[in-house]
Design a protein around this motif. Sequence first.
Motif, mmCIF file in Angstrom:
data_model
loop_
_atom_site.group_PDB
_atom_site.id
_atom_site.type_symbol
_atom_site.label_atom_id
_atom_site.label_comp_id
_atom_site.label_asym_id
_atom_site.label_seq_id
_atom_site.Cartn_x
_atom_site.Cartn_y
_atom_site.Cartn_z
ATOM 1 N N UNK A 168 0.841 -1.196 0.000
ATOM 2 C CA UNK A 168 0.000 0.000 0.000
ATOM 3 C C UNK A 168 0.877 1.249 0.000
ATOM 4 N N UNK A 169 0.275 2.353 -0.407
ATOM 5 C CA UNK A 169 0.936 3.656 -0.380
ATOM 6 C C UNK A 169 0.377 4.446 0.794
ATOM 7 N N UNK A 219 5.258 7.144 1.160
ATOM 8 C CA UNK A 219 6.032 5.938 1.450
ATOM 9 C C UNK A 219 5.162 4.699 1.222
ATOM 10 N N UNK A 220 5.802 3.549 1.286
ATOM 11 C CA UNK A 220 5.111 2.294 1.012
ATOM 12 C C UNK A 220 5.197 1.383 2.232
ATOM 13 N N UNK A 221 4.191 0.546 2.396
ATOM 14 C CA UNK A 221 4.193 -0.470 3.436
ATOM 15 C C UNK A 221 3.385 -1.647 2.928
ATOM 16 N N UNK A 222 3.459 -2.756 3.635
ATOM 17 C CA UNK A 222 2.655 -3.896 3.232
ATOM 18 C C UNK A 222 1.919 -4.472 4.420
ATOM 19 N N UNK A 232 7.343 1.530 7.384
ATOM 20 C CA UNK A 232 7.280 2.332 6.158
ATOM 21 C C UNK A 232 8.590 2.194 5.392
ATOM 22 N N UNK A 233 8.470 2.113 4.081
ATOM 23 C CA UNK A 233 9.636 2.002 3.194
ATOM 24 C C UNK A 233 9.639 3.182 2.232
ATOM 25 N N UNK A 234 10.829 3.669 1.902
ATOM 26 C CA UNK A 234 10.961 4.819 1.004
ATOM 27 C C UNK A 234 10.616 4.462 -0.433
ATOM 28 N N UNK A 235 10.833 3.199 -0.824
ATOM 29 C CA UNK A 235 10.571 2.822 -2.216
ATOM 30 C C UNK A 235 9.703 1.571 -2.290
#
Length: 115
Positions: free
Chosen positions: A59-60, A65-68, A83-86
Amino acid sequence: MSGKFQLKKTSNGQFHFNLAASNGQVVLSSEQYKAHASALTGIDSVRKNAVREGAFEIKDSSNGKHYFVLKASNGQVIGQSQMYASLHSAEQGCESVRRHAPEAVLHDESAAPAA
């Protein structure tokens, strides 16, 4: 070194677990559970669903940022990432959960549940 589940008791008396990769990085966190047994069931669900096709949803966030999330077969979220930057980093996080969850050892750091 394999991954590990870290089960802890929270300050409000509930239970929460993290899945840490072999490098110690937390790759998945659970919701809070009222009962110790429910948290253990959640860990079992992560082990089973981590290898299931379609169990991960990336998800955005509102800050770009992105997470799952990892979902059980009934669609219920059983864990969420940091949270991930990419997008690529989030995908690598999913792969880390797939790799580590099935064989991760349990470190129960919560006090023994009251009888």
